[in-house]
Design a protein around this motif. Structure first.
Motif, short mmCIF file in Angstrom:
data_model
loop_
_atom_site.label_atom_id
_atom_site.label_comp_id
_atom_site.label_asym_id
_atom_site.label_seq_id
_atom_site.Cartn_x
_atom_site.Cartn_y
_atom_site.Cartn_z
N LEU A 142 0.83 -1.21 0.00
CA LEU A 142 0.00 0.00 0.00
C LEU A 142 0.86 1.26 0.00
N ASP A 143 1.97 1.24 0.75
CA ASP A 143 2.89 2.38 0.76
C ASP A 143 3.48 2.62 -0.62
N PHE A 144 3.89 1.54 -1.28
CA PHE A 144 4.49 1.67 -2.61
C PHE A 144 3.50 2.28 -3.59
N ILE A 145 2.27 1.80 -3.58
CA ILE A 145 1.24 2.33 -4.49
C ILE A 145 1.02 3.82 -4.24
N VAL A 146 0.88 4.20 -2.97
CA VAL A 146 0.62 5.59 -2.62
C VAL A 146 1.78 6.50 -3.02
N VAL A 147 3.00 6.11 -2.66
CA VAL A 147 4.17 6.94 -2.97
C VAL A 147 4.34 7.09 -4.48
N PHE A 148 4.20 5.99 -5.21
CA PHE A 148 4.35 6.03 -6.67
C PHE A 148 3.32 6.96 -7.31
N MET A 149 2.06 6.83 -6.90
CA MET A 149 0.99 7.62 -7.51
C MET A 149 1.07 9.09 -7.11
N ILE A 150 1.48 9.36 -5.88
CA ILE A 150 1.62 10.75 -5.44
C ILE A 150 2.73 11.44 -6.22
N ILE A 151 3.85 10.74 -6.43
CA ILE A 151 4.94 11.31 -7.23
C ILE A 151 4.50 11.55 -8.66
N ALA A 152 3.78 10.58 -9.23
CA ALA A 152 3.35 10.67 -10.63
C ALA A 152 2.35 11.79 -10.85
N PHE A 153 1.46 12.02 -9.88
CA PHE A 153 0.39 13.01 -10.05
C PHE A 153 0.51 14.18 -9.07
N PHE A 154 1.73 14.45 -8.60
CA PHE A 154 1.89 15.45 -7.55
C PHE A 154 1.35 16.82 -7.95
N ASN A 155 1.69 17.30 -9.13
CA ASN A 155 1.25 18.63 -9.56
C ASN A 155 -0.26 18.71 -9.69
N HIS A 156 -0.88 17.62 -10.19
CA HIS A 156 -2.33 17.58 -10.31
C HIS A 156 -2.99 17.60 -8.93
N ILE A 157 -2.42 16.83 -8.01
CA ILE A 157 -2.97 16.78 -6.65
C ILE A 157 -2.80 18.12 -5.95
N ARG A 158 -1.64 18.74 -6.11
CA ARG A 158 -1.40 20.05 -5.49
C ARG A 158 -2.39 21.09 -6.01
N SER A 159 -2.62 21.07 -7.32
CA SER A 159 -3.58 21.99 -7.91
C SER A 159 -4.99 21.74 -7.38
N TYR A 160 -5.36 20.47 -7.27
CA TYR A 160 -6.69 20.11 -6.75
C TYR A 160 -6.86 20.56 -5.30
N LEU A 161 -5.82 20.42 -4.49
CA LEU A 161 -5.92 20.78 -3.08
C LEU A 161 -6.16 22.27 -2.88
N PHE A 162 -5.54 23.08 -3.72
CA PHE A 162 -5.60 24.53 -3.50
C PHE A 162 -6.73 25.21 -4.27
N ASP A 163 -7.17 24.61 -5.38
CA ASP A 163 -8.28 25.22 -6.13
C ASP A 163 -8.90 24.18 -7.05
N LYS A 164 -9.96 23.56 -6.58
CA LYS A 164 -10.63 22.49 -7.32
C LYS A 164 -11.23 23.00 -8.62
N GLU A 165 -11.87 24.18 -8.56
CA GLU A 165 -12.54 24.72 -9.75
C GLU A 165 -11.53 25.09 -10.82
N PHE A 166 -10.42 25.73 -10.42
CA PHE A 166 -9.39 26.10 -11.39
C PHE A 166 -8.78 24.86 -12.02
N SER A 167 -8.57 23.82 -11.24
CA SER A 167 -8.01 22.57 -11.76
C SER A 167 -8.92 21.99 -12.84
N ASN A 168 -10.20 22.08 -12.61
CA ASN A 168 -11.17 21.58 -13.59
C ASN A 168 -11.11 22.39 -14.88
#
Length: 273
Positions: A142-168
């Motif tokens: 589970l750790d491996f899956i989470v770390v891998f996916m967070i690294i792969a989608f970090f910029n998308h996740i960061r954008s979603y966290l700070f402004d969901k509407e803008f990300s959309n």
């Protein structure tokens, strides 16, 4: 201290406890930061309590309880986000329903389990000293899956966290990111159940990021510091509980919360000066 180090090399259960503390710290540092930033604390508590139904199911079906917990945690996390999107029901209401439903199903399953009632205290309140090899393997996956996916989608996740509407607006698949985050919350809950228990999961997910935010506002730095703080609290709590022969899960949380209070007061005093 020397006795503790000797015991680590001598006893497998202490080695398993330290390894599990590392894995738990990694996932709680990363996902805990997301939970705090997106204000999903109560959701995490709801998923953790819903997972109790899976533990009861595991005992009833004679399978590994933690696998049942994973199934229920994923189902409840997806259930919450799906119902929230397709109805006008308040999210807290949905979380509350899954919270009590999971606990109720767990009680029913355990009551129907043949033979003597199983000891579920380690799942409710955590016992890092009882972590098995099976638990460690699941934590590692589970750790491996989470770390891998967070690294792969970090910029998308960061954008979603700070402004969901803008990300959309800029073309990020917000729905996919949201489901992925809810899945990761389910993973983190399952990893932490064996360390601090269902009742105390929220604390270890929120305290390290809360402390980290006292020192930095960078998302990457908060995640990194949260991992370090989580590991420190887990190992110190393990040491104290081992020496005093008290509950490890509760000790870890007490150490974490007391550290937060002390650091909060210290930083407030520094700002005054």
């Amino acid at each position: 201290m020397i006795d503790m180090i000797d015991a680590i090399f001598k006893y497998t259960f202490l080695q398993n406890a330290i390894i599990s503390a590392v894995f738990a710290s990694i996932i709680c540092g990363i996902i805990g930061t997301i939970i705090v930033e997106k204000k999903l604390v109560m959701l995490s508590g709801g998923i953790a309590h819903a997972a109790f139904g899976g533990i009861g199911m595991g005992y009833f079906l004679n399978i590994e309880p933690i696998i049942g917990a994973l199934i229920f945690a994923i189902a409840s996390s997806f259930g919450v986000v799906t119902i929230k999107e397709k109805s006008k029901i308040n999210a807290d209401t949905i979380i509350g329903m899954f919270w009590v439903l999971g606990m109720a199903l767990g009680i029913i399953f355990i009551s129907l389990t043949p033979g003597y009632p199983p000891d579920i205290s380690s799942y409710l309140f955590g016992d890092i000293l009882t972590v098995s090899k099976m638990d460690i393997y699941m934590m590692a996956i589970l750790d491996f899956i989470v770390v891998f996916m967070i690294i792969a989608f970090f910029n998308h996740i960061r954008s979603y966290l700070f402004d969901k509407e803008f990300s959309n607006v800029i073309g990020i698949n917000v729905k996919l990111i949201e489901y992925m985050i809810f899945l990761f919350i389910a993973f983190s809950v399952v990893v932490l159940i064996r360390v601090v228990g269902i009742m105390l999961v929220i604390a270890l997910l929120t305290v390290p990021p809360a402390i980290s935010k006292l020192f930095t506002y960078s998302l990457k730095k908060i995640m990194g510091l949260s991992i370090v703080f989580g590991l420190f609290f887990s190992l110190l709590g393990l040491f104290v509980s081992y020496k005093l022969h008290i509950a490890s899960g509760a000790t870890i949380i007490i150490v974490a919360v007391c550290s937060y209070v002390i650091l909060l007061i210290f930083t407030k005093l520094l700002k005054r000066d």
